[in-house]
Every structure is written in structure tokens, then in C-alpha cells.
Design a protein around this motif. Structure first.
Motif, PDB file in Angstrom:
ATOM      1  N   TYR A  35       0.836  -1.200   0.000  1.00 39.54           N
ATOM      2  CA  TYR A  35       0.000   0.000   0.000  1.00 39.54           C
ATOM      3  C   TYR A  35       0.871   1.250   0.000  1.00 39.54           C
ATOM      4  N   PRO A  36       0.506   2.270  -0.775  1.00 41.62           N
ATOM      5  CA  PRO A  36      -0.626   2.337  -1.696  1.00 41.62           C
ATOM      6  C   PRO A  36      -0.334   1.584  -3.001  1.00 41.62           C
ATOM      7  N   LEU A  37      -1.387   1.046  -3.589  1.00 41.35           N
ATOM      8  CA  LEU A  37      -1.247   0.328  -4.855  1.00 41.35           C
ATOM      9  C   LEU A  37      -0.810   1.305  -5.936  1.00 41.35           C
ATOM     10  N   THR A  38       0.222   0.915  -6.681  1.00 36.46           N
ATOM     11  CA  THR A  38       0.734   1.774  -7.756  1.00 36.46           C
ATOM     12  C   THR A  38       0.382   1.173  -9.110  1.00 36.46           C
ATOM     13  N   PRO A  39       0.340   2.004 -10.143  1.00 32.52           N
ATOM     14  CA  PRO A  39       0.107   1.473 -11.482  1.00 32.52           C
ATOM     15  C   PRO A  39       1.129   0.404 -11.892  1.00 32.52           C
ATOM     16  N   VAL A  40       2.373   0.528 -11.446  1.00 35.24           N
ATOM     17  CA  VAL A  40       3.386  -0.471 -11.781  1.00 35.24           C
ATOM     18  C   VAL A  40       3.015  -1.822 -11.167  1.00 35.24           C
ATOM     19  N   GLN A  41       2.657  -1.825  -9.865  1.00 32.42           N
ATOM     20  CA  GLN A  41       2.275  -3.084  -9.215  1.00 32.42           C
ATOM     21  C   GLN A  41       1.088  -3.734  -9.920  1.00 32.42           C
ATOM     22  N   LEU A  42       0.050  -2.950 -10.195  1.00 31.70           N
ATOM     23  CA  LEU A  42      -1.153  -3.504 -10.807  1.00 31.70           C
ATOM     24  C   LEU A  42      -0.885  -3.945 -12.245  1.00 31.70           C
ATOM     25  N   SER A  43      -0.135  -3.162 -12.989  1.00 29.59           N
ATOM     26  CA  SER A  43       0.181  -3.532 -14.381  1.00 29.59           C
ATOM     27  C   SER A  43       0.964  -4.836 -14.447  1.00 29.59           C
ATOM     28  N   GLU A  44       1.897  -5.031 -13.516  1.00 37.54           N
ATOM     29  CA  GLU A  44       2.665  -6.285 -13.479  1.00 37.54           C
ATOM     30  C   GLU A  44       1.747  -7.468 -13.185  1.00 37.54           C
ATOM     31  N   ALA A  45       0.796  -7.293 -12.268  1.00 39.34           N
ATOM     32  CA  ALA A  45      -0.153  -8.370 -11.965  1.00 39.34           C
ATOM     33  C   ALA A  45      -1.023  -8.681 -13.181  1.00 39.34           C
ATOM     34  N   ILE A  46      -1.498  -7.653 -13.836  1.00 40.61           N
ATOM     35  CA  ILE A  46      -2.344  -7.842 -15.031  1.00 40.61           C
ATOM     36  C   ILE A  46      -1.571  -8.601 -16.102  1.00 40.61           C
ATOM     37  N   ALA A  47      -0.295  -8.275 -16.272  1.00 39.66           N
ATOM     38  CA  ALA A  47       0.522  -8.929 -17.297  1.00 39.66           C
ATOM     39  C   ALA A  47       0.704 -10.422 -17.023  1.00 39.66           C
ATOM     40  N   GLN A  48       0.635 -10.819 -15.753  1.00 39.91           N
ATOM     41  CA  GLN A  48       0.837 -12.224 -15.385  1.00 39.91           C
ATOM     42  C   GLN A  48      -0.481 -12.998 -15.279  1.00 39.91           C
ATOM     43  N   ARG A  49      -1.595 -12.319 -15.480  1.00 37.36           N
ATOM     44  CA  ARG A  49      -2.906 -12.929 -15.273  1.00 37.36           C
ATOM     45  C   ARG A  49      -3.718 -12.928 -16.558  1.00 37.36           C
ATOM     46  N   CYS A  50      -4.914 -13.506 -16.471  1.00 34.34           N
ATOM     47  CA  CYS A  50      -5.798 -13.623 -17.634  1.00 34.34           C
ATOM     48  C   CYS A  50      -7.143 -12.974 -17.335  1.00 34.34           C
ATOM     49  N   GLY A  51      -7.809 -12.553 -18.398  1.00 33.77           N
ATOM     50  CA  GLY A  51      -9.197 -12.120 -18.288  1.00 33.77           C
ATOM     51  C   GLY A  51      -9.420 -10.862 -17.482  1.00 33.77           C
ATOM     52  N   SER A  52      -8.440  -9.976 -17.401  1.00 36.15           N
ATOM     53  CA  SER A  52      -8.619  -8.751 -16.617  1.00 36.15           C
ATOM     54  C   SER A  52      -9.771  -7.937 -17.183  1.00 36.15           C
ATOM     55  N   THR A  53     -10.739  -7.662 -16.326  1.00 34.37           N
ATOM     56  CA  THR A  53     -12.020  -7.087 -16.742  1.00 34.37           C
ATOM     57  C   THR A  53     -12.378  -5.908 -15.850  1.00 34.37           C
ATOM     58  N   VAL A  54     -12.926  -4.851 -16.458  1.00 39.08           N
ATOM     59  CA  VAL A  54     -13.467  -3.733 -15.684  1.00 39.08           C
ATOM     60  C   VAL A  54     -14.976  -3.687 -15.855  1.00 39.08           C
ATOM     61  N   ILE A  55     -15.628  -3.161 -14.832  1.00 32.17           N
ATOM     62  CA  ILE A  55     -17.064  -2.912 -14.855  1.00 32.17           C
ATOM     63  C   ILE A  55     -17.243  -1.403 -14.915  1.00 32.17           C
ATOM     64  N   GLU A  56     -18.155  -0.971 -15.771  1.00 35.30           N
ATOM     65  CA  GLU A  56     -18.467   0.449 -15.891  1.00 35.30           C
ATOM     66  C   GLU A  56     -19.930   0.691 -15.558  1.00 35.30           C
ATOM     67  N   ALA A  57     -20.172   1.853 -14.942  1.00 33.77           N
ATOM     68  CA  ALA A  57     -21.526   2.355 -14.718  1.00 33.77           C
ATOM     69  C   ALA A  57     -21.566   3.741 -15.337  1.00 33.77           C
ATOM     70  N   ASP A  58     -22.331   3.889 -16.382  1.00 32.50           N
ATOM     71  CA  ASP A  58     -22.413   5.177 -17.089  1.00 32.50           C
ATOM     72  C   ASP A  58     -21.034   5.700 -17.482  1.00 32.50           C
ATOM     73  N   GLY A  59     -20.177   4.800 -17.993  1.00 35.75           N
ATOM     74  CA  GLY A  59     -18.857   5.185 -18.468  1.00 35.75           C
ATOM     75  C   GLY A  59     -17.804   5.360 -17.397  1.00 35.75           C
ATOM     76  N   VAL A  60     -18.159   5.159 -16.132  1.00 38.65           N
ATOM     77  CA  VAL A  60     -17.214   5.298 -15.019  1.00 38.65           C
ATOM     78  C   VAL A  60     -16.809   3.898 -14.546  1.00 38.65           C
ATOM     79  N   ILE A  61     -15.515   3.672 -14.370  1.00 48.13           N
ATOM     80  CA  ILE A  61     -15.032   2.365 -13.915  1.00 48.13           C
ATOM     81  C   ILE A  61     -15.383   2.201 -12.440  1.00 48.13           C
ATOM     82  N   VAL A  62     -16.092   1.104 -12.137  1.00 48.90           N
ATOM     83  CA  VAL A  62     -16.544   0.860 -10.760  1.00 48.90           C
ATOM     84  C   VAL A  62     -16.136  -0.504 -10.229  1.00 48.90           C
ATOM     85  N   GLY A  63     -15.509  -1.347 -11.051  1.00 48.00           N
ATOM     86  CA  GLY A  63     -15.101  -2.663 -10.577  1.00 48.00           C
ATOM     87  C   GLY A  63     -14.011  -3.251 -11.445  1.00 48.00           C
TER      88      GLY A  63
END
Length: 159
Positions: A35-63
Motif C-alpha cells: 500500500y498504496p497500490l501503484t500502477p506499476v504493481q497492478l500492471s505487473e499483476a495484469i501482465a501475469q494474469r488472464c481475463g482482466s475485466t473492468v465494470i463500468e456504470a455510465d462510463g465510469v469504472i466501478v469494478g
């Protein structure tokens, strides 16, 4: 609030990093992160994983969520599950998990979807069984402060 989902993009990463407001929330979402989560930490996790998905509500990322394990014809294991603080309690997590179950079926022909939830994460512990997940194992882990916590592992067998 109409919800939609799509694959994550690099532009989404800084937004998702702001969802965990403290070290405890980050631990629920991403136990190996600092903590705090940084874009580098999250980007590295995304690169090692599959199916990374976001949820939007009225164009705003909420999940956001992904699979840290995705075996074609086998198990897909959900990870990095998080909902924006302002969107909690509004069905976003339910929609997110249902989308990920659909992705496990469609993209990976998965037989099972697994999810792990720490014992202090009451919202997750109440949600996952409502969606058909059944506990099958409990592991002892250590929280960032060194205290003992239980990681409850649940699975849903897909038709």
C-alpha cells in the motif's frame, strides 16, 4: 445504474489503483501488493494474469477482477476483485463475479471457478455463497500487521 463490462486497458490502471483506500482493503484485493497500490504493481499483476475485466456504470469504472489461474477445461481462480468505494452495496460485485464466471465458461471452458476470501471481508463472505460458491478449504495467512487471518477458499462447479 446500468452496468457493462469490458477488458481492462492501460488507461484504467491508475483509476483502479485508487479503489483500495487503506492497507486492509488492498490486502483483500491483492495480498502481495504494497500500500498504496501503484500502477506499476497492478500492471505487473495484469501482465501475469488472464481475463482482466473492468465494470463500468455510465462510463465510469466501478469494478475490476481477473484470473490468477486459468486452465482451459479446468479451474479458473478469481483474483484482484475490487469495487470502487462509491459503488459498493449497489450490485457491482455481483455483476462482476457473474461476468467472470461467464468468461471462465466461454473463454476457458472451465469446469470450476474458485475464489478466496479473507475472514475479515464480510461482504465477500456473504456474497460468494449467494452466487453458488461453496467453501472447500481454509488456510492460515498473515495480515500485513503480522496477525493471523483465515483465507476461505470457495468454488463453484460449472455445468
Amino acid at each position: 445504474m446500468p452496468l457493462s463490462h469490458r477488458p481492462v486497458t492501460p488507461a484504467d490502471v491508475p483509476i483502479i489503483c485508487r479503489f483500495a483506500h487503506d492497507a486492509e482493503e488492498l490486502f483483500y484485493m491483492f495480498p502481495k501488493a504494497t500500500y498504496p497500490l501503484t500502477p506499476v504493481q497492478l500492471s505487473e499483476a495484469i501482465a501475469q494474469r488472464c481475463g482482466s475485466t473492468v465494470i463500468e456504470a455510465d462510463g465510469v469504472i466501478v469494478g475490476f477482477a481477473n484470473f490468477y489461474k486459468a486452465e482451459h477445461g479446468g479451474v479458473c481462480a478469481l483474483g484482484n476483485v475490487v469495487v470502487a468505494p462509491a459503488a459498493r452495496g449497489q450490485g457491482v460485485a455481483r455483476y462482476l463475479v457473474q461476468c467472470m464466471i461467464g468468461l471462465a465458461r466461454e473463454e476457458f471452458a472451465a469446469r470450476e471457478v474458485w475464489v478466496s476470501c479473507f475472514n475479515h471481508n464480510t461482504a465477500g463472505l456473504l456474497l460468494y455463497p449467494q452466487l453458488g460458491f461453496v467453501p472447500f478449504r481454509i488456510e492460515e495467512r498473515r495480515a500485513p500487521d503480522g496477525s493471523r487471518v483465515a483465507l476461505v477458499q470457495m468454488k463453484q462447479v460449472l455445468d
